[in-house]
Design a protein around this motif. Sequence first.
Motif: not given
Length: 84
Positions: A4-12
């Motif tokens: 789930k942490d891998a999808s956090a890079t696309g948040v910005p």
Amino acid sequence: MGRKDASATGVPVEQYRKQIGKQDYKKTKSVLKATRLKAEAKKNNSGFRDAFLVIAAIALFVLCIYAFFYLNLSTELNLDGDED
């Protein structure tokens, strides 16, 4: 499997897209309407310009053919006049 942490890079990137989308809502209706009318006028104006360019190209082509035959006939007439 994916984390789930891998999808956090696309948040910005998503936040940036949302900010850009919100800017359109900040515009008043009159500004949006003026922008739309301006785009439509530009789209319709190009049609007249294209038609004018086609007519000008045809006229230039006919003028070139006329000039070719005029010069061709005028040289033949000069040759006939030189024989006297």
